[in-house]
Write an enzyme that holds these catalytic residues in place. Sequence first.
Site, mmCIF file in Angstrom:
data_model
loop_
_atom_site.group_PDB
_atom_site.id
_atom_site.type_symbol
_atom_site.label_atom_id
_atom_site.label_comp_id
_atom_site.label_asym_id
_atom_site.label_seq_id
_atom_site.Cartn_x
_atom_site.Cartn_y
_atom_site.Cartn_z
ATOM 1 N N HIS A 140 37.559 58.355 -37.302
ATOM 2 C CA HIS A 140 36.657 59.471 -37.591
ATOM 3 C C HIS A 140 36.780 60.557 -36.529
ATOM 4 O O HIS A 140 36.952 60.278 -35.353
ATOM 5 C CB HIS A 140 35.214 58.982 -37.638
ATOM 6 C CG HIS A 140 34.932 58.108 -38.818
ATOM 7 N ND1 HIS A 140 35.312 58.443 -40.089
ATOM 8 C CD2 HIS A 140 34.299 56.909 -38.913
ATOM 9 C CE1 HIS A 140 34.924 57.496 -40.921
ATOM 10 N NE2 HIS A 140 34.313 56.539 -40.235
ATOM 11 N N CYS A 181 39.884 63.676 -39.691
ATOM 12 C CA CYS A 181 39.443 64.757 -40.583
ATOM 13 C C CYS A 181 39.442 66.105 -39.870
ATOM 14 O O CYS A 181 39.401 66.175 -38.648
ATOM 15 C CB CYS A 181 38.040 64.468 -41.094
ATOM 16 S SG CYS A 181 38.031 63.214 -42.323
#
Lengths: 191, 272
Positions: free
Chosen positions: A109, A166
């Site tokens: 993440h 991301c």
Amino acid sequence: MQQLERFLFACGLTCAAIFLALLVEREWFQYRYVRDLSRAVVLDTTSSPPKKRVRPADGDVLGKIEIARLKISAAVVEGEDARTLRRAVGHLPDSAYPGERGRMVLAAHRDTFFRNLRWAREGDVVRMETRRGWREYVVERTEVVNPDAVDVIGKTKREVLTLVTCYPFDYVGPAPYRFIVHAKARGAQWH
Amino acid sequence: MKQRNYCLRLLAGAALLALIPARPALADVWNKKTEVRFSHPVELPGQVVLPSGEYVMKLMDSQSQRHIVQVFNKEQSHVYATILAIPTEREKPAERTILTFYETPASQPMFIRHWYYPGDTIGQEFVYSKDRAKYIASLSGTASPGRDGRQALQARPSPEAVAMNQQEPAVASEPEAAQSDAPAPAVTATDSVDDADAAAAVPAEPAAEPVDAEAAPEDQAQEAEVSSGAAGQSTPRETLPATASLGGAVGLVGAGLLAASGLVRGARQRKS
């Protein structure tokens, strides 16, 4: 008015509790595995022929990744499911392992383990440590791609590392793009 | 002045004429159109068997998916197969069109494996069904795929690939013709090529001359290396790993709600 206040407080408290629970789970997992690799699996990347090697199961701890300049240090776990990525950096099961020829793909993440990856630049050293030793990679380039640009983690015969997270980093919620870091193998020490 | 304008027009006209032949070439680069000549029956994913002959391979005209390969007859009036391939990569760009095949006995159709267009490092790898992958492995004398789940997995087609391959039932592969016409195979199972480059097809110009797929079996050692999982994916991925996290958003919402609760409390106390 008092009921609204209580409702907002309860919802806020619930969200904060979830956030804290995720944080504690992540930090506890990291505490257990980053400082002590003796719990990690021993990767079998040298036996021959390669296709008969024993592969780690999903959830197995493979080792840890460190990028000293970016202050990134996290345990690497086999798998890419939500639970794995919540607690550690995930290793794509179909990708190579440290010491193997091919592309090793690690994902995490952007707001946890790979938060500082935004500052990655050419020449940064990425070290992947396992119970058998360590492998170093040098960052070659970074790029931003669409989530369906699977070519960036396609096959290769070189020993390379690809980090996926991301993008944009400051986006709140599921970000629409992926940030990719490409690195090539440099030194290694196995025992 | 008139003379000068006339010369300019003439030059502009000549330039336009010179551009006309360049257009098909650009189109060929986009769709990777390649004419191939098989001197031996070739089986494609979806159990489409092409008799020896000349065919045209090109990518389907799609901006988003650049790994859908279509195989036409020479005149491009009939589609034999539409195949969802997976991307594969070479270290060096292919200097010529490269087609590689799995190693099979001379009596069997050849199974196409890779296709690289000239100048490309990213090519197409053809994915066969699990059953066919086992069959290919048994033909080529490699380790039993049943013992190696990874190898079997690697050859598993995606549901889309299966669907696409099933959309073309009229593949008209003329299996009888393929069997009766079977010429002396150009490649035998004993041939081996150490370097993937050696598997390059003959002509240099794409789509200008048919690519002769004769000298193109793949070395088994190379196959073992690729199927080691070092770089492979069991099934073609459609997206990159989902690294989007809601943890931060949950924390932010929680903080916002607590702050709102505090504001309401403050307002209530001021009121009373």
